[in-house]
Design a protein around this motif. Structure first.
Motif, PDB file in Angstrom:
ATOM      1  N   ASN A 121      -3.691  24.187  25.360  1.00 51.71           N
ATOM      2  CA  ASN A 121      -4.575  24.655  24.283  1.00 51.71           C
ATOM      3  C   ASN A 121      -3.944  25.800  23.489  1.00 51.71           C
ATOM      4  N   THR A 122      -2.707  25.603  23.091  1.00 50.70           N
ATOM      5  CA  THR A 122      -1.920  26.531  22.262  1.00 50.70           C
ATOM      6  C   THR A 122      -1.498  27.804  22.986  1.00 50.70           C
ATOM      7  N   LYS A 123      -1.873  27.961  24.229  1.00 49.14           N
ATOM      8  CA  LYS A 123      -1.485  29.140  24.987  1.00 49.14           C
ATOM      9  C   LYS A 123      -0.323  28.809  25.928  1.00 49.14           C
ATOM     10  N   LYS A 124       0.455  29.839  26.257  1.00 42.95           N
ATOM     11  CA  LYS A 124       1.608  29.650  27.133  1.00 42.95           C
ATOM     12  C   LYS A 124       1.409  30.494  28.401  1.00 42.95           C
ATOM     13  N   TYR A 125       1.586  29.844  29.559  1.00 43.34           N
ATOM     14  CA  TYR A 125       1.369  30.523  30.826  1.00 43.34           C
ATOM     15  C   TYR A 125       2.655  30.502  31.657  1.00 43.34           C
ATOM     16  N   PRO A 126       2.985  31.635  32.304  1.00 46.27           N
ATOM     17  CA  PRO A 126       4.105  31.625  33.250  1.00 46.27           C
ATOM     18  C   PRO A 126       3.768  30.753  34.459  1.00 46.27           C
ATOM     19  N   ILE A 127       4.781  30.389  35.211  1.00 43.02           N
ATOM     20  CA  ILE A 127       4.592  29.603  36.431  1.00 43.02           C
ATOM     21  C   ILE A 127       5.083  30.423  37.614  1.00 43.02           C
ATOM     22  N   PHE A 128       4.265  30.479  38.671  1.00 45.16           N
ATOM     23  CA  PHE A 128       4.707  31.179  39.862  1.00 45.16           C
ATOM     24  C   PHE A 128       4.915  30.194  41.005  1.00 45.16           C
ATOM     25  N   SER A 129       5.683  30.634  41.978  1.00 49.90           N
ATOM     26  CA  SER A 129       6.067  29.772  43.083  1.00 49.90           C
ATOM     27  C   SER A 129       5.750  30.444  44.420  1.00 49.90           C
ATOM     28  N   ILE A 130       5.217  29.662  45.336  1.00 52.61           N
ATOM     29  CA  ILE A 130       5.070  30.101  46.722  1.00 52.61           C
ATOM     30  C   ILE A 130       5.909  29.165  47.577  1.00 52.61           C
ATOM     31  N   SER A 131       6.910  29.735  48.230  1.00 50.80           N
ATOM     32  CA  SER A 131       7.770  28.965  49.130  1.00 50.80           C
ATOM     33  C   SER A 131       7.383  29.279  50.558  1.00 50.80           C
ATOM     34  N   ILE A 132       7.089  28.244  51.329  1.00 53.20           N
ATOM     35  CA  ILE A 132       6.787  28.398  52.756  1.00 53.20           C
ATOM     36  C   ILE A 132       7.850  27.607  53.508  1.00 53.20           C
ATOM     37  N   LYS A 133       8.670  28.325  54.251  1.00 51.73           N
ATOM     38  CA  LYS A 133       9.862  27.727  54.852  1.00 51.73           C
ATOM     39  C   LYS A 133       9.889  27.957  56.351  1.00 51.73           C
ATOM     40  N   ILE A 151      -4.578  17.862  48.182  1.00 49.96           N
ATOM     41  CA  ILE A 151      -5.225  19.160  47.986  1.00 49.96           C
ATOM     42  C   ILE A 151      -4.559  19.903  46.831  1.00 49.96           C
ATOM     43  N   GLY A 152      -3.245  19.710  46.675  1.00 45.14           N
ATOM     44  CA  GLY A 152      -2.522  20.337  45.576  1.00 45.14           C
ATOM     45  C   GLY A 152      -3.073  19.919  44.223  1.00 45.14           C
ATOM     46  N   ILE A 153      -3.421  18.643  44.082  1.00 43.65           N
ATOM     47  CA  ILE A 153      -3.999  18.141  42.830  1.00 43.65           C
ATOM     48  C   ILE A 153      -5.328  18.833  42.558  1.00 43.65           C
ATOM     49  N   LYS A 154      -6.171  18.976  43.575  1.00 43.07           N
ATOM     50  CA  LYS A 154      -7.465  19.649  43.420  1.00 43.07           C
ATOM     51  C   LYS A 154      -7.277  21.120  43.056  1.00 43.07           C
ATOM     52  N   SER A 155      -6.191  21.710  43.537  1.00 46.75           N
ATOM     53  CA  SER A 155      -5.922  23.128  43.282  1.00 46.75           C
ATOM     54  C   SER A 155      -5.180  23.352  41.982  1.00 46.75           C
ATOM     55  N   ASN A 156      -4.863  22.275  41.266  1.00 45.18           N
ATOM     56  CA  ASN A 156      -4.085  22.322  40.024  1.00 45.18           C
ATOM     57  C   ASN A 156      -2.695  22.915  40.259  1.00 45.18           C
ATOM     58  N   CYS A 157      -2.055  22.458  41.324  1.00 46.82           N
ATOM     59  CA  CYS A 157      -0.706  22.892  41.676  1.00 46.82           C
ATOM     60  C   CYS A 157       0.209  21.671  41.748  1.00 46.82           C
ATOM     61  N   THR A 158       1.504  21.897  41.625  1.00 49.09           N
ATOM     62  CA  THR A 158       2.469  20.850  41.931  1.00 49.09           C
ATOM     63  C   THR A 158       3.169  21.220  43.226  1.00 49.09           C
ATOM     64  N   ILE A 159       3.518  20.210  44.001  1.00 46.77           N
ATOM     65  CA  ILE A 159       4.098  20.415  45.326  1.00 46.77           C
ATOM     66  C   ILE A 159       5.478  19.769  45.373  1.00 46.77           C
ATOM     67  N   HIS A 160       6.436  20.477  45.951  1.00 45.95           N
ATOM     68  CA  HIS A 160       7.780  19.951  46.169  1.00 45.95           C
ATOM     69  C   HIS A 160       8.125  20.140  47.644  1.00 45.95           C
ATOM     70  N   PHE A 161       8.679  19.112  48.256  1.00 46.40           N
ATOM     71  CA  PHE A 161       9.063  19.183  49.663  1.00 46.40           C
ATOM     72  C   PHE A 161      10.577  19.173  49.804  1.00 46.40           C
ATOM     73  N   GLU A 162      11.090  20.111  50.583  1.00 48.78           N
ATOM     74  CA  GLU A 162      12.484  20.114  50.995  1.00 48.78           C
ATOM     75  C   GLU A 162      12.505  19.831  52.499  1.00 48.78           C
ATOM     76  N   GLN A 163      13.687  19.753  53.074  1.00 53.25           N
ATOM     77  CA  GLN A 163      13.789  19.412  54.493  1.00 53.25           C
ATOM     78  C   GLN A 163      12.967  20.366  55.363  1.00 53.25           C
ATOM     79  N   ASP A 164      13.106  21.673  55.138  1.00 55.54           N
ATOM     80  CA  ASP A 164      12.401  22.663  55.954  1.00 55.54           C
ATOM     81  C   ASP A 164      11.541  23.586  55.096  1.00 55.54           C
TER      82      ASP A 164
END
Length: 228
Positions: free
Chosen positions: A178-190, A205-218
């Motif tokens: 909506n014409t606004k720009k928002y920074p993106i923050f990251s939480i890494s749990i390793k 749950i990520g979809i409900k929380s409006n988050c994107t999720i990325h999985f790495e090995q650990d």
């Protein structure tokens, strides 16, 4: 090289680095500076040498490469003499946020993380480490869904002797809504021994929380818009 071409490289979305023949950096663009905040430049130099053409010139290779929050799908390596070598890494498109919903409670993200870590540490012989950016403002979140998300992620790492949580702003990345720009923050749990059976429920749950999720090995990475 013209000043326009130099400016174009400087503002390219993809990292670009030129090394001398000893691995010392000769030049790099802005995006490469962000990348080198997460990975030692020697690793990039090794990749450039590995994928360089056998003869002078340029060679593009489709290859999956990951460094922390960075993912690349291809690289181009080029050189025309023995004194220098350049590499450009092509960033994979990140999963897009469906929207930014400007409602919900304004919460202290540190307190929220501490609460979930405290709950997850009950009856668990785990050492929890925290690496938090100390400058975060309060953030608007769907608190109940977000806490469910964090709890589920910690559960997926519950067999790890050490779990490290890192909170950071993703430099140079934004979402427009909506014409606004928002920074993106990251939480890494390793933590080693991540249980992959939790991935589907974490993504839901990520979809409900409006988050994107990325999985790495650990590692599990949560990205969200910083709406304050």
């Amino acid at each position: 090289m013209s000043s326009f071409a130099e400016a174009w490289i400087e503002h390219d979305y993809n990292p670009f680095i030129v090394f001398d023949n000893t691995g010392k950096i000769i030049s790099l663009n802005q995006e490469a500076q962000y990348l080198l905040g997460e990975v030692n430049h020697k690793k990039i130099f090794d990749i450039a040498q590995t994928y360089a053409s056998m003869t002078y010139g340029f060679k593009t290779t489709i290859v999956d490469i990951s460094f922390s929050s960075y993912k690349f799908y291809a690289i181009t390596v080029g050189y025309d003499d023995e004194t220098s070598i350049g590499i450009k890494l092509y960033k994979s498109a990140t999963k897009k946020f469906a929207n930014v919903e400007e409602y919900g409670e304004s919460v202290n993200i540190y307190a929220l993380l501490d609460l979930c870590i405290s709950a997850s540490s009950t009856n668990a012989n785990i050492k929890f480490k925290k690496e938090f950016d100390p400058t975060f403002p309060d953030v608007r979140l769907k608190v109940e869904d977000f806490m469910k998300l964090l709890t589920k992620v910690y559960q997926s790492h519950i067999n790890s002797p050490v779990i490290t949580t890192r909170l950071a702003l993703i430099t140079g990345e934004y979402i427009r809504f909506n014409t606004k720009k928002y920074p993106i923050f990251s939480i890494s749990i390793k933590g080693e021994n991540r249980d992959r059976n939790y991935e589907k429920s974490i993504e839901e749950i990520g979809i409900k929380s409006n988050c994107t999720i990325h999985f790495e090995q650990d590692e599990t990475l949560i990205h969200a818009a910083l709406v304050s």
